[in-house]
Design a protein around this motif. Structure first.
Motif, short mmCIF file in Angstrom:
data_model
loop_
_atom_site.label_atom_id
_atom_site.label_comp_id
_atom_site.label_asym_id
_atom_site.label_seq_id
_atom_site.Cartn_x
_atom_site.Cartn_y
_atom_site.Cartn_z
N ASP A 1 -24.52 -18.68 33.33
CA ASP A 1 -24.10 -19.42 34.53
C ASP A 1 -22.63 -19.77 34.43
OD1 ASP A 1 -26.71 -19.39 35.52
OD2 ASP A 1 -27.22 -21.32 34.60
N TRP B 1 -20.40 -13.93 34.41
CA TRP B 1 -21.09 -14.84 35.32
C TRP B 1 -21.74 -14.04 36.46
CZ3 TRP B 1 -15.74 -15.77 34.13
CH2 TRP B 1 -15.58 -16.56 32.97
N GLY C 1 -22.07 -21.72 40.66
CA GLY C 1 -21.30 -20.64 41.24
C GLY C 1 -20.33 -21.09 42.32
N SER D 1 -24.32 -9.64 42.55
CA SER D 1 -24.88 -10.90 43.05
C SER D 1 -26.16 -10.68 43.83
CB SER D 1 -23.83 -11.57 43.96
OG SER D 1 -24.37 -12.67 44.64
N VAL E 1 -22.27 -15.80 43.00
CA VAL E 1 -22.02 -17.16 43.51
C VAL E 1 -23.29 -17.98 43.63
CG1 VAL E 1 -19.93 -16.45 44.69
CG2 VAL E 1 -22.12 -16.33 45.91
#
Length: 306
Positions: A71, A55, A100, A119, A95
Motif C-alpha cells: 500500500d 504501489w 492511494g 490498477s 489509487v
C-alpha cells in the motif's frame, strides 16, 4: 552503465529525451536505484525517473513481483523521492489501495506526476484521483481493470478527464489498433506515445531480466518466464510512430506530435518537443518510409545525415 547504453540505443532511434522507469522492488533497492540514476538526470541525459511500483494492484501486477507490492505510504514515497534529490518525475500507483488518494495528493504537492496504472480502481475512485491531482494514465488499457458497460472502471474516467495525458503503447502487441483508435478519438490532443521498453529493446531474442524477474523475448515480444505475462516491450519510439500511421491511420503530423510536443508538455518541459526559438536544438529526420535518417540533439548530430 546499463542506463547509459539504453539512452544511446533509444537516442539512435530518434528519442532525444528519455525517462527511465524502475519496476517494483523493495524500498531500499528503489532508493539505491534512484540515487544511482540521479547523476544522469542532473547531466541532462535523462529527463527524470519514473517509479512503476511497488504501489500497484495485486490483481493487475503484470510483470511486477507480487510479493513486493504494498500500500502507498507517505514515508516510503518520500524516502525514495528524497533519494533522487528531485529527479523522480512520475509515480505510477493503484489509487484504490489504502492510502492511494492521499499519495496522489502528496505527489502532486511535491511536483511529481501521479499516474493511475496497474490498477483495479472503479470509475468513482479514478475520478477522485484526478480531482486529487492525478495527471497521467499509465499505458492505458494494459494491466488495469477492463471497461464494462455496467461497471465502467478507470479507463473511461481517465479518457474523459481533460487534464489527464493518455499513455499508449503502439506496438501491435499491447493494444489492438481499434482500441488505440478509440482512445485517440476520445483524447485527440492529449495522447502520448510511450515504449514501456525493457532491456531487450534493440537487442536479439533471448533471456533477460526485468528487475528481479526473468523475461524471455521471442519474436520481439517480451514475456515473463515462467508465467507468460507481457513484460514491457522491445519497442522504440520511431516504430511506434510508424505503427500509428500505418496500422491505425493517424496522420504523420499527429503521430509525431504524440511522440514530441505532447510528452514534453506533460512533463513541463517547454524547451523540448518543438522547433522554436529558445528550445533545445533537437531534430529527427525521417524518410518517406518514416525510418530514421538522422538525429540531432542539442545542436549536435547523434546520427549524422547520410
Amino acid at each position: 552503465m546499463a542506463a547509459a547504453r539504453a539512452v544511446a540505443l533509444h537516442r539512435s532511434h530518434g528519442t532525444t529525451s528519455l525517462m527511465a522507469s524502475l519496476v517494483t522492488d523493495t524500498i531500499d533497492r528503489l532508493a539505491e536505484q534512484v540515487a544511482a540514476l540521479a547523476p544522469l538526470v542532473e547531466a541532462g541525459e535523462l529527463v527524470g525517473v519514473h517509479l512503476e511500483g511497488p504501489w500497484l494492484s495485486d490483481l493487475h501486477c503484470g510483470a511486477h513481483d507480487p510479493m513486493l507490492l504494498r500500500d502507498p505510504d507517505i514515508a516510503d514515497i518520500d524516502r525514495v523521492l528524497d533519494a533522487g534529490e528531485g529527479t523522480v518525475a512520475m509515480v505510477t500507483l493503484a489509487v484504490e489501495r489504502p492510502g492511494g488518494l492521499e499519495a496522489v495528493a502528496h505527489l502532486a504537492a511535491r511536483g511529481v506526476i501521479a499516474a493511475p496504472g496497474h490498477s483495479d480502481a472503479g470509475y468513482e475512485i479514478a475520478k477522485e484521483a484526478v480531482a486529487a491531482g492525478a495527471s497521467v494514465a499509465t499505458h492505458l488499457f494494459n494491466a488495469e481493470r477492463p471497461m464494462h458497460h455496467r461497471v465502467p472502471g478507470l479507463i473511461p474516467a481517465l479518457l474523459e478527464s481533460p487534464s489527464v495525458a493518455i499513455e499508449l503503447i503502439a506496438d501491435g502487441v499491447h493494444v489492438h489498433p481499434v482500441m488505440l483508435r478509440h482512445a485517440i478519438t476520445c483524447a485527440p490532443t492529449r495522447y502520448v506515445l510511450v515504449t514501456d521498453a525493457m532491456a531487450a529493446a534493440g537487442a536479439p531474442d533471448g533471456d533477460y531480466r526485468l528487475g528481479p524477474l526473468r523475461v524471455r523475448v521471442q519474436d520481439s515480444v517480451a514475456r515473463l518466464d515462467p508465467g507468460g505475462a507481457i513484460a514491457g516491450s522491445t519497442l522504440t519510439l520511431d516504430r511506434a510512430v510508424r505503427f500509428l500511421v500505418e496500422q491505425v491511420g493517424v496522420p504523420v503530423p499527429e503521430a509525431v506530435r504524440a511522440a514530441t510536443l505532447v510528452p514534453a508538455e506533460t512533463i513541463g518541459r517547454a524547451d523540448l518537443g518543438r522547433l522554436a526559438p529558445g528550445a533545445r536544438a533537437d531534430l529527427v529526420a525521417l524518410g518517406e518510409d518514416l525510418q530514421v535518417r538522422a538525429v540531432m540533439r542539442g545542436g549536435r548530430w547523434v546520427v549524422p545525415p547520410c
